[in-house]
Enzyme design. Structure first.
Site, PDB file in Angstrom:
ATOM      1  N   TYR A 245       0.838  -1.213   0.000  1.00 24.38           N
ATOM      2  CA  TYR A 245       0.000   0.000   0.000  1.00 24.38           C
ATOM      3  C   TYR A 245       0.871   1.261   0.000  1.00 24.38           C
ATOM      4  CZ  TYR A 245      -3.943   3.033   1.342  1.00 24.38           C
ATOM      5  OH  TYR A 245      -4.914   4.017   1.378  1.00 24.38           O
TER       6      TYR A 245
HETATM    7  P1  NAP Z   1     -13.109   1.098   0.218  1.00 21.48           P
HETATM    8  O1  NAP Z   1     -14.320   1.411   1.011  1.00 21.48           O
HETATM    9  O2  NAP Z   1     -12.353  -0.153   0.488  1.00 21.48           O
HETATM   10  O3  NAP Z   1     -13.506   1.160  -1.342  1.00 21.48           O
HETATM   11  C1  NAP Z   1     -12.566   0.852  -2.303  1.00 21.48           C
HETATM   12  C2  NAP Z   1     -13.247   0.853  -3.657  1.00 21.48           C
HETATM   13  O4  NAP Z   1     -12.249   0.517  -4.654  1.00 21.48           O
HETATM   14  C3  NAP Z   1     -14.362  -0.202  -3.780  1.00 21.48           C
HETATM   15  O5  NAP Z   1     -15.409   0.335  -4.538  1.00 21.48           O
HETATM   16  C4  NAP Z   1     -13.676  -1.321  -4.524  1.00 21.48           C
HETATM   17  O6  NAP Z   1     -14.550  -2.136  -5.294  1.00 21.48           O
HETATM   18  C5  NAP Z   1     -12.793  -0.497  -5.473  1.00 21.48           C
HETATM   19  N1  NAP Z   1     -11.759  -1.281  -6.136  1.00 21.48           N
HETATM   20  C6  NAP Z   1     -10.791  -2.073  -5.604  1.00 21.48           C
HETATM   21  N2  NAP Z   1     -10.064  -2.647  -6.575  1.00 21.48           N
HETATM   22  C7  NAP Z   1     -10.560  -2.206  -7.768  1.00 21.48           C
HETATM   23  C8  NAP Z   1     -10.260  -2.430  -9.117  1.00 21.48           C
HETATM   24  N3  NAP Z   1      -9.275  -3.261  -9.493  1.00 21.48           N
HETATM   25  N4  NAP Z   1     -10.968  -1.786 -10.070  1.00 21.48           N
HETATM   26  C9  NAP Z   1     -11.983  -0.947  -9.727  1.00 21.48           C
HETATM   27  N5  NAP Z   1     -12.350  -0.723  -8.451  1.00 21.48           N
HETATM   28  C10 NAP Z   1     -11.651  -1.343  -7.491  1.00 21.48           C
HETATM   29  O7  NAP Z   1     -12.017   2.267   0.335  1.00 21.48           O
HETATM   30  P2  NAP Z   1     -12.155   3.834   0.684  1.00 21.48           P
HETATM   31  O8  NAP Z   1     -11.839   3.993   2.110  1.00 21.48           O
HETATM   32  O9  NAP Z   1     -13.415   4.371   0.121  1.00 21.48           O
HETATM   33  O10 NAP Z   1     -10.881   4.380  -0.131  1.00 21.48           O
HETATM   34  C11 NAP Z   1     -11.002   5.188  -1.287  1.00 21.48           C
HETATM   35  C12 NAP Z   1      -9.654   5.811  -1.549  1.00 21.48           C
HETATM   36  O11 NAP Z   1      -9.244   6.592  -0.405  1.00 21.48           O
HETATM   37  C13 NAP Z   1      -8.522   4.799  -1.784  1.00 21.48           C
HETATM   38  O12 NAP Z   1      -7.665   5.276  -2.782  1.00 21.48           O
HETATM   39  C14 NAP Z   1      -7.797   4.765  -0.444  1.00 21.48           C
HETATM   40  O13 NAP Z   1      -6.445   4.376  -0.575  1.00 21.48           O
HETATM   41  C15 NAP Z   1      -7.931   6.222  -0.009  1.00 21.48           C
HETATM   42  N6  NAP Z   1      -7.793   6.431   1.441  1.00 21.48           N
HETATM   43  C16 NAP Z   1      -8.702   5.941   2.309  1.00 21.48           C
HETATM   44  C17 NAP Z   1      -8.533   6.177   3.674  1.00 21.48           C
HETATM   45  C18 NAP Z   1      -9.519   5.691   4.686  1.00 21.48           C
HETATM   46  O14 NAP Z   1      -9.286   5.905   5.896  1.00 21.48           O
HETATM   47  N7  NAP Z   1     -10.630   5.083   4.318  1.00 21.48           N
HETATM   48  C19 NAP Z   1      -7.425   6.892   4.140  1.00 21.48           C
HETATM   49  C20 NAP Z   1      -6.500   7.379   3.209  1.00 21.48           C
HETATM   50  C21 NAP Z   1      -6.702   7.149   1.862  1.00 21.48           C
HETATM   51  P3  NAP Z   1     -15.194  -3.527  -4.701  1.00 21.48           P
HETATM   52  O15 NAP Z   1     -16.398  -3.127  -3.908  1.00 21.48           O
HETATM   53  O16 NAP Z   1     -15.524  -4.305  -5.944  1.00 21.48           O
HETATM   54  O17 NAP Z   1     -14.143  -4.187  -3.856  1.00 21.48           O
END
Ligand code: NAP
Length: 230
Positions: free
Chosen positions: A153
């Protein structure tokens, strides 16, 4: 009409970014790798009367990326905003003992995915008067915070920040601005229920960068303020 594409938008921050951009009168193309989940998410936004279209996209699938690009070309002829949001976190394993197969999978999704999608959509972004690419990164990819854990990551997000800098420089004389955003620690499947921030707060700086009149390029933002890549 302003057109936006959000990757990985069936849940979490990506889904909320779609809602916020639609509220700002964008026509939003909500993409997801799983068509059934993506259509359900799109229907939810239709129930709120938002202008959202679904298109299937797995960011690791080159032919799918080409299909998305053809779809946008034919239907809209241009693209104004690309949000590279899709990501996986992988395990907590350290850089000394993480499996290469896992590191490769995370890099394919979080690093090569945005690289491929951005490359493919640049010709459409060039047709906009004021285009933005927003790479959803994290404080875990900040140079001074690079401890050894979450090897795949962290590597992928340092790489994503490098893509922000390189695309921004490469496109300096175009109308495309490229920036990274850290959403903070957000209550999603990835962030977990103990995270401090709501999805609305997590999506806010992404929407702000998509809608502000004059923004810089090649920078990193959190809470609507510039932060250091290092
Ligand atoms: P999440 O709830 O785990 O959602 C991730 C999304 O990405 C899901 O819709 C998943 O689809 C999709 N995904 C994964 N692999 C994929 C692929 N190969 N092609 C297309 N879609 C794919 O994560 P989140 O927390 O919303 O995170 C969104 C962004 O924010 C990410 O870039 C993450 O690194 C960043 N971020 C999050 C946090 C946090 O605290 N949550 C902190 C810092 C940064 P599926 O449903 O099919 O799995």
């Amino acid at each position: 009409m302003k057109i936006a594409v959000v990757t990985g938008a069936n849940r979490g921050i990506g889904f909320e970014v779609c809602r916020q951009l639609a509220r700002e009168r964008f026509t939003v193309i909500l993409t997801a790798r799983d068509a059934a989940k993506g259509k359900r998410a799109t229907e939810k936004l239709h129930e709120e009367n938002f202008s959202v279209e679904f298109h299937q996209l797995d960011v690791t699938d080159e032919s799918g990326i080409r299909l998305l690009s053809h779809f946008i070309e034919e239907k809209f002829g241009k693209l104004d905003v690309l949000v590279n949001n899709a990501a996986i976190i992988g395990s907590r394993k350290s850089v000394s003992d993480a499996d290469m197969s896992e590191i490769t999978e995370v890099m394919q999704t979080n690093y090569f995915g945005p690289l491929r999608v951005t490359q493919a959509l640049i010709p459409l972004l060039k047709k906009s008067d004021d285009a933005r690419v927003i790479n959803v990164s994290t404080g875990m990819g900040v140079w001074s915070d690079l401890n050894g854990t979450y090897a795949g990551y962290r590597l992928s997000k340092v790489g994503l920040n490098s893509l922000t800098a390189m695309f921004a420089n490469d496109l300096l004389h175009s109308k495309i601005k490229v920036n990274s955003v850290c959403p903070g620690w957000v209550r999603t499947d990835m962030g977990g229920e103990n995270a401090q921030r709501s999805v609305e707060q997590g999506a806010d700086t992404i929407t702000w960068l998509a809608t502000q009149k004059n923004i810089p390029t090649g920078k990193f933002f959190r809470n609507r303020k510039e932060i250091s890549f290092f």
